[in-house]
Write a protein that holds these residues in place. Structure first.
Motif: not given
Length: 178
Positions: A90, A119, A130, A140, A142
């Motif tokens: 992430f 990160c 999260i 974000m 991913v």
């Protein structure tokens, strides 16, 4: 053997994913939101399908990893889940979130605050999630470390894990239909 002529147009068509051709997919994880409204979030895929096996033809084909962006509204949570086969990264582009880490089933859940451009990489076999406790939408990046990761699991006995077991057969059918 003659070498084929390189076409920048074909290269661009195959290997470039532009924001203007992406759509936020609020439905790909809707099954989680139906269990708990705080699980609402959206995904925008760029490379590969991710672990959802969504048949999105508008992505760059994944050879080694998947890449997407995710929108997490204020007050929402990406629930604890475990990938047994891949690390998950992430990278926070906008907003502030807390990464949720549970090293072992049923153990303590740790919260790690993450700000813009922070990160976190979670290795296989560790429950992660999260949450957005803030007042603004978080964005974000991913990344999953395989082109077609296994479907994640959820804590044993949770509603999400029971639903995952039911949906596993549906996912396998999608993947075989490629």
């Amino acid at each position: 053997m003659a070498k084929e002529k390189f076409s920048i147009e074909e290269f661009e068509q195959k290997y470039v994913a532009r924001l203007e051709t992406r759509k936020l997919d609020w439905n790909v994880l809707k099954f989680q939101e139906e269990i708990d409204p705080s699980y609402k979030r959206a995904q925008m895929r760029y490379i590969g399908r991710g672990a959802t096996a969504n048949a999105d033809k508008n992505t760059i084909q994944a050879d080694h990893f998947t890449l997407s962006t995710m929108v997490l509204p204020p007050g929402c949570v990406g629930p604890l889940h475990l990938h047994d086969d891949v690390e998950e990264v992430f990278f926070i582009l906008r907003g502030q979130v807390k990464a949720l880490i549970q090293p072992e089933e049923g153990g303590e859940v740790y919260e790690i605050p993450l700000n813009e451009r922070d990160c976190i990489s979670s290795p296989p076999g560790v429950y992660r999630g999260i949450k957005n406790d803030g007042d603004v939408e978080a964005l974000m990046l991913v990344m999953l470390g395989a082109p077609k990761p296994n479907l994640p699991t959820y804590p044993i006995g949770s509603e999400l894990e029971e639903l995952r077991i039911e949906r596993a057969k549906e996912r396998e059918a999608i993947l075989k239909g490629e």
